[in-house]
Design a protein around this motif. Structure first.
Motif, PDB file in Angstrom:
ATOM      1  N   GLU A 360      38.140  40.932  66.220  1.00  0.00           N
ATOM      2  CA  GLU A 360      37.419  40.477  65.040  1.00  0.00           C
ATOM      3  C   GLU A 360      36.257  41.393  64.698  1.00  0.00           C
ATOM      4  OE1 GLU A 360      38.152  35.692  65.034  1.00  0.00           O
ATOM      5  OE2 GLU A 360      36.470  36.475  66.184  1.00  0.00           O
ATOM      6  N   ALA A 363      37.420  44.186  62.727  1.00  0.00           N
ATOM      7  CA  ALA A 363      37.676  43.790  61.340  1.00  0.00           C
ATOM      8  C   ALA A 363      36.385  43.800  60.544  1.00  0.00           C
ATOM      9  CB  ALA A 363      38.324  42.409  61.306  1.00  0.00           C
ATOM     10  N   ASP A 364      35.310  43.318  61.163  1.00  0.00           N
ATOM     11  CA  ASP A 364      34.029  43.318  60.483  1.00  0.00           C
ATOM     12  C   ASP A 364      33.557  44.744  60.196  1.00  0.00           C
ATOM     13  OD1 ASP A 364      33.865  40.648  60.305  1.00  0.00           O
ATOM     14  OD2 ASP A 364      32.165  40.370  61.660  1.00  0.00           O
ATOM     15  N   SER A 434      30.903  35.992  64.751  1.00  0.00           N
ATOM     16  CA  SER A 434      32.350  35.926  64.959  1.00  0.00           C
ATOM     17  C   SER A 434      32.629  34.860  66.010  1.00  0.00           C
ATOM     18  CB  SER A 434      32.917  37.281  65.397  1.00  0.00           C
ATOM     19  OG  SER A 434      32.597  37.525  66.748  1.00  0.00           O
ATOM     20  N   SER A 435      33.896  34.536  66.196  1.00  0.00           N
ATOM     21  CA  SER A 435      34.262  33.507  67.177  1.00  0.00           C
ATOM     22  C   SER A 435      34.125  34.008  68.610  1.00  0.00           C
ATOM     23  CB  SER A 435      35.713  33.052  66.926  1.00  0.00           C
ATOM     24  OG  SER A 435      36.604  34.157  67.030  1.00  0.00           O
ATOM     25  N   SER A 461      38.520  25.787  64.637  1.00  0.00           N
ATOM     26  CA  SER A 461      39.540  26.665  64.051  1.00  0.00           C
ATOM     27  C   SER A 461      39.348  26.684  62.540  1.00  0.00           C
ATOM     28  CB  SER A 461      40.955  26.166  64.394  1.00  0.00           C
ATOM     29  OG  SER A 461      41.149  24.857  63.889  1.00  0.00           O
ATOM     30  N   VAL A 462      39.925  27.711  61.928  1.00  0.00           N
ATOM     31  CA  VAL A 462      39.774  27.887  60.486  1.00  0.00           C
ATOM     32  C   VAL A 462      40.897  27.170  59.761  1.00  0.00           C
ATOM     33  CG1 VAL A 462      39.801  29.567  58.620  1.00  0.00           C
ATOM     34  CG2 VAL A 462      38.575  30.067  60.739  1.00  0.00           C
ATOM     35  N   THR A 539      28.119  34.070  59.219  1.00  0.00           N
ATOM     36  CA  THR A 539      29.567  34.197  59.087  1.00  0.00           C
ATOM     37  C   THR A 539      29.942  35.660  59.318  1.00  0.00           C
ATOM     38  OG1 THR A 539      31.463  33.666  57.657  1.00  0.00           O
ATOM     39  CG2 THR A 539      29.534  34.630  56.606  1.00  0.00           C
ATOM     40  N   THR A 540      31.218  35.972  59.155  1.00  0.00           N
ATOM     41  CA  THR A 540      31.688  37.330  59.426  1.00  0.00           C
ATOM     42  C   THR A 540      31.606  38.196  58.173  1.00  0.00           C
ATOM     43  OG1 THR A 540      33.959  36.703  58.880  1.00  0.00           O
ATOM     44  CG2 THR A 540      33.274  36.487  61.172  1.00  0.00           C
ATOM     45  N   ASP A 544      37.884  36.987  58.444  1.00  0.00           N
ATOM     46  CA  ASP A 544      38.222  35.953  59.414  1.00  0.00           C
ATOM     47  C   ASP A 544      37.616  34.609  59.036  1.00  0.00           C
ATOM     48  OD1 ASP A 544      39.694  37.671  61.160  1.00  0.00           O
ATOM     49  OD2 ASP A 544      37.769  38.533  61.766  1.00  0.00           O
ATOM     50  N   TRP A 545      36.362  34.582  58.600  1.00  0.00           N
ATOM     51  CA  TRP A 545      35.673  33.328  58.278  1.00  0.00           C
ATOM     52  C   TRP A 545      35.255  33.240  56.807  1.00  0.00           C
ATOM     53  CZ3 TRP A 545      31.652  32.445  62.824  1.00  0.00           C
ATOM     54  CH2 TRP A 545      32.351  32.066  63.977  1.00  0.00           C
TER      55      TRP A 545
END
Length: 709
Positions: A360, A363-364, A434-435, A461-462, A539-540, A544-545
């Protein structure tokens, strides 16, 4: 005609005294006829007929002299058809006059092209000084807080003293006037001369802003009656002032003293209309003297507005933004300056768990880099370097502007220590979420940096069907750098869906929330630490979020977040009054500081372990300051000041009625109106000088005529 002593008219009865004497003496004559007088009587009879009328003229002159003497005792006066309404009449006996005068900035206003309020005050007080007599007293008491002490004057005031007082009344300074303390001082001064008649003059324009600071004056009426004081309140503003256009620029908001070359920014002109009717105003915006734009804005009655203006700087170095409007009745309220440090680029360090693998955090970082790369060509240059935790555990180089922690899983104590030192020196720090982030590790090792303690995610969870939005009311009230995301241009920021986010605890005292979610949880928090700033995005930066990366607001938001974080890298240029201006300088040596008033002073640029700096003395005069040296180096700073006297309209009816009740008399509309009530000093002309002249002429004629006959 006015008679001062009408009882003296009974003296006119004395005018018949010569006639009575003449008649009495005439009756005492007794004629005896004898022969030798026959021819003499014939001769005298012819002469008596010719001299009788001459005797009547002499008798009339003597009666007229006594009548004029009686009229002289009456002290006759007649009205002056054109009296001087600048000079008030004085009482017969000694008088003690106390004058409460106003030297606040609003007194410099001109109403309808007329003379200024301050000049009308000087003329009125000048007339009081010129009419001062031996035995009279005059006390000048300022209405401004912290102004000069009361001035006592006894007897006649010479021309030199009058000029000195006129000079004292000529200058104006911004500040609020007060009534309670000056009134108490004035009544105390009057109590010291109980044998004199007491008069209390209050000269002011009684602006509407006085409504918020008018103290209770219930005690005033009783004190005035007890001391027998004649109160003369004089309003020196004209009635037309209430309808005149008056727009005040109260502030310029940019949110930072630093900018990037080519990066658009939004300047907010905070302006307020002080008028009871609708009006419009133009605002001219210039950068280093070059015109940028001139928006025209319509204001409703008493409206306060933030006017957005887009700025873009084309070259690095110091820049001066100036905004002016001709709709302001006071020049000092119609102009504002903002000094900006324009940087050519930002140097950013990016930290992630693994710069080579997935996850994640990767990804950010990828979405972050896409945003930077997309804006690189059309905006400023950002040099991003991906670093590891081990590199940040050492002291950071001085050229680094911002550090972005793209949600690495764990926090290290050594990294926290170095980041804290970096931020306190003016660096910028951005945390994302992130998670995989471990809240406990962050709270322990980065607790001195975080705006609020981190807690587990809001959801385990999302679920695409469950999301939160940024609150629109929070957008409107956010800091100037992020306020644009509540405007129409970046309106889709409010439509971004946030599927998950980290919960936070209570914010620290020096922290604040920039954006909130519809769940009332923080979305973006900021903390001021030393000269630097720490931002926490709950948040991200990736998808993801959040759906932010697929919105148009993503690119400007990434740039604005970096710019906000780097704001502390530039030393403050826009200062509050009383602060010194500190700035870096290329080399040691003498530096000239030129102020808004044109005054120049020299300071020294000195070397320190962190570089060469210039520090001026405390700056108090509002406006912009220019620092230069012989080598052509140049820096700019400004001193900002809160507008205290923007509202030049007259007092509202309710407040005016309250003051009238406290004074016990109405507030006179100008000095001439007050003189009409007090009476003009030359409202009547004395007739007694002419009566004396008439008596002399009659007496001289009578003497000449008697000798003639």
């Amino acid at each position: 005609m006015t008679l001062m002593y009408p009882m003296a008219l009974f003296g006119l009865l004395a005018a018949v005294t010569p006639i009575v004497i003449y008649l009495l003496l005439r009756r005492r004559k007794h004629e005896l006829a004898w022969g030798a007088s026959y021819l003499l009587r014939l001769t005298l009879r012819s002469r008596r007929r010719s001299s009788l009328w001459k005797q009547m003229i002499v008798l009339a002159c003597r009666c007229l002299l006594l009548a004029l003497a009686a009229v002289l005792l009456v002290r006759a006066w007649r009205g002056n058809p054109e009296p001087d309404l600048m000079v008030a009449a004085l009482p017969e006996g000694p008088v003690h006059r106390v004058v409460l005068y106003d030297t606040s900035l609003s007194m410099s206003a001109r109403d309808g092209g007329e003379s200024s309020r301050a000049s009308r005050q000087r003329a009125a007080i000048g007339s009081l000084l010129r009419t001062q007599r031996p035995g009279d007293h005059l006390t000048l008491v300022p209405l401004m807080e912290g102004d000069d002490a009361p001035l006592e004057l006894a007897g006649r005031v010479d021309a030199a003293k009058q000029q000195e007082i006129a000079t004292r009344l000529q200058g104006t300074t911004e500040g609020m006037i007060r009534l309670r303390t000056p009134l108490a001082k004035g009544l105390t001064a009057l109590a010291g001369t109980p044998d004199s008649e007491s008069q209390l003059f209050i000269f002011s324009d009684f602006p509407r802003e006085l409504s918020d600071s008018v103290e209770r004056l219930d005690w005033l009426g009783e004190a005035i009656d007890r001391q027998g004081v004649t109160v003369v309140p004089v309003d020196l503003s004209l009635a037309s002032a209430g309808q005149s256009a008056n727009v005040v620029i109260t502030d310029l908001e940019l949110g930072t003293d630093a900018a990037l070359v080519g990066l658009p920014m939004t300047l907010y002109i905070v302006a307020e209309s002080y008028s009871d009717v609708e009006q419009s105003a133009s605002f001219e915006v210039t950068i280093d003297g070059e015109p940028l734009t001139t928006p025209r804005v319509a204001f409703s009655a008493s409206e306060r507005r933030r006017i957005p203006v887009s700025l873009r700087f084309d070259r690095a170095g110091p820049a001066l933004v100036r905004v002016t409007t001709e709709a302001s009745r006071l020049p000092t309220h119609g102009s504002r300056h903002l000094a900006i440090t324009v940087q050519s680029s930002l140097k950013v360090w990016l930290i992630a768990d693994d710069t080579d693998g997935g996850g994640e955090s990767i990804a950010d970082t990828e979405f972050f880099m896409r945003g930077v790369d997309a804006g690189r060509e059309g905006a400023a240059v950002v040099e991003v370097k991906r670093v590891t935790m081990s590199e940040v555990s050492q002291p950071l180089p001085a050229e680094v502007d911002v550090v972005v922690l793209a949600a690495p899983t764990f926090a290290l104590p050594a990294v926290g220590e170095q980041l804290e030192a970096f931020v306190r020196r003016g660096g910028g720090l951005v945390f994302t979420s992130s998670s995989t982030l471990r809240s406990e590790s962050y709270n322990v090792n980065y607790g001195k940096l975080l705006p609020a303690p981190l807690m587990p995610p809001a959801r385990e969870s999302v679920d695409p069907a469950i999301f939160a939005l940024a609150q629109s009311e929070a957008l409107a009230g956010s800091s100037p750098l992020f306020r644009e995301f509540g405007e129409a241009a970046e309106g889709d920021f409010a439509e971004v869906r946030y599927y998950n986010y980290l919960m936070t605890g209570e914010t620290t005292p020096e922290s604040g929330v920039v954006f909130r979610l519809s769940s009332d949880d923080p979305l973006l928090l900021v903390r001021r630490l030393g000269r630097g700033h720490v931002y926490l995005l709950t948040t991200t930066l990736g998808i993801d979020w959040s759906s932010l990366p697929v919105r148009q607001a993503h690119l400007p938001f990434v740039w604005r977040l970096l710019q906000a974080a780097s704001a502390g890298r530039a030393l403050p240029r826009n200062l509050e009054g009383g602060s010194p201006l500190v700035t870096r300088w290329p080399s040691p040596g003498p530096v000239q500081v030129e102020g808004p008033d044109g005054a120049r002073r020299m300071v020294e640029a000195r070397e320190t372990p962190r570089g060469t700096f210039v520090e001026s003395e405390a700056l108090t005069l509002p406006g912009y300051y220019v620092l230069t040296d012989e080598k052509g180096n140049r820096e700019i700073g400004t001193v900002r000041k809160e507008v205290q006297e923007g509202d030049l309209r007259p007092l509202e009816a309710t407040t005016r009625q309250g003051l009238t009740a406290a004074f016990g008399v109405p507030i006179h509309a100008g000095w001439e109106a007050a003189v009409l009530v007090l009476g003009a000093a030359d409202a009547t002309w004395p007739l007694w000088p002419w009566i004396v002249v008439a008596m002399l002429l009659v007496y001289m004629f009578e003497c000449w005529f008697v000798r003639l006959i």
